[in-house]
Design an enzyme around this catalytic site. Structure first.
Site, short mmCIF file in Angstrom:
data_model
loop_
_atom_site.label_atom_id
_atom_site.label_comp_id
_atom_site.label_asym_id
_atom_site.label_seq_id
_atom_site.Cartn_x
_atom_site.Cartn_y
_atom_site.Cartn_z
N SER A 99 0.89 -1.27 0.16
CA SER A 99 0.00 0.04 0.08
C SER A 99 0.93 1.37 -0.03
CB SER A 99 -0.88 -0.02 1.20
OG SER A 99 -1.90 1.07 1.04
N ASP A 214 -9.82 -5.43 -4.27
CA ASP A 214 -9.33 -4.20 -3.48
C ASP A 214 -10.02 -3.07 -3.80
OD1 ASP A 214 -7.72 -2.53 -2.06
OD2 ASP A 214 -5.84 -3.25 -2.96
N HIS A 242 -7.57 -6.04 -0.20
CA HIS A 242 -6.12 -5.00 -0.09
C HIS A 242 -5.30 -5.76 0.75
CE1 HIS A 242 -4.31 -1.18 -0.26
NE2 HIS A 242 -4.14 -0.94 1.00
#
Length: 265
Positions: A99, A214, A242
């Site tokens: 991320s 996601d 995610h």
């Protein structure tokens, strides 16, 4: 396991965990917002047993690291990683970022002309852009008024597979370890993030792992990264949100072994 602190600028120390320091190949993990290196527990349980040295770092403001009021921009966060790399005298290592950690990894490689990285792994990475202005505004409002509830909302959309309440509680507490001001500052950074000019400058083999479900960083951004990063391969995770590193952890860990190469135990 060895845990210690590295000074990255006067008055600011980052917490570093060095698991299996004698491993024949080194993987450095950069966590996502607003978590800590502990998010990779289910990699650290397995990969060192395969012969890898695994290094986890808590960014400034998160986990066990110091929590200064300033320094929450991509350049400074990349400089912090550089200070750790130099202190540990790392060379020819694999850099894996999840991320926002993926955005930091990209900036580090470009800012330091590779910086000793031999391969790059981008896990549900926040690139080439981060959060929409609408999402950032909502998260910022919640962070500044009820951060615990904001974290619960993040947890609720983070995973694709079922998680237990104890796991959810643990994950929430990990996010709550961060300072409120650093949590808010990174939201602003993600709102303004633009790495389009950096992607074509990455010259190391790059593995892009991204969950097709996601809800934080859309899979379409992974496809865009794949188009713009030379020498990259994209592996869709069909049953992940995610958190592909957890949703499909067995597949992820095996993929890491295949990409990094077999370590010598």
């Amino acid at each position: 396991m060895v845990g210690y602190y590295v000074t990255v600028e006067p008055g600011v120390k980052l917490y570093v965990e060095d698991i299996n320091p004698t491993g024949s190949k080194t993987i450095m993990f950069l966590h996502g917002w607003p978590l800590s290196h502990e998010q990779f527990e289910y990699q650290f349980n397995v990969l060192p047993g395969m012969g890898y040295r695994c290094i986890g770092i808590d960014w400034r403001g998160f986990g066990k690291s110091d929590r200064p009021y300033s320094g929450y921009n991509l350049e400074r966060l990349a400089d912090d990683i550089r200070a750790v790399v130099e202190e540990m005298q790392l060379k020819d290592f694999v850099l894996a970022g999840h991320s926002t950690g993926g955005a930091i990894a990209i900036k580090y490689i470009v800012r330091y002309n590779g910086g000793g990285v031999s391969k790059l792994v981008l896990i549900d990475a926040a690139a080439p852009s981060g959060l929409t202005k609408e999402t950032a505004a909502q998260l910022l409002k919640e962070t500044l008024n009820d951060r615990a509830n904001m974290m619960l909302g993040v947890t609720n959309i983070f995973f694709f597979r079922y998680i237990t309440k104890p796991f959810s509680d643990w994950f929430n507490q990990m996010g709550m370890q961060a300072a409120g001001w650093s949590t808010a500052a990174i939201i602003v950074m993600l709102r303004d993030l633009d790495l389009n000019a950096d992607l074509s400058r990455i010259q190391v083999p790059t593995l892009i792992v991204h969950g097709i479900h996601d809800q934080v960083i859309p899979f379409s951004q992974a496809e865009e990264m794949h188009q713009k990063i030379p020498h990259s391969q994209l592996i869709p995770f069909m049953y992940s949100g995610h958190a592909s590193f957890y949703d499909e952890r067995d597949k992820f860990n095996q993929l890491m072994r295949d990409f990094v190469g077999t370590a010598i135990n």
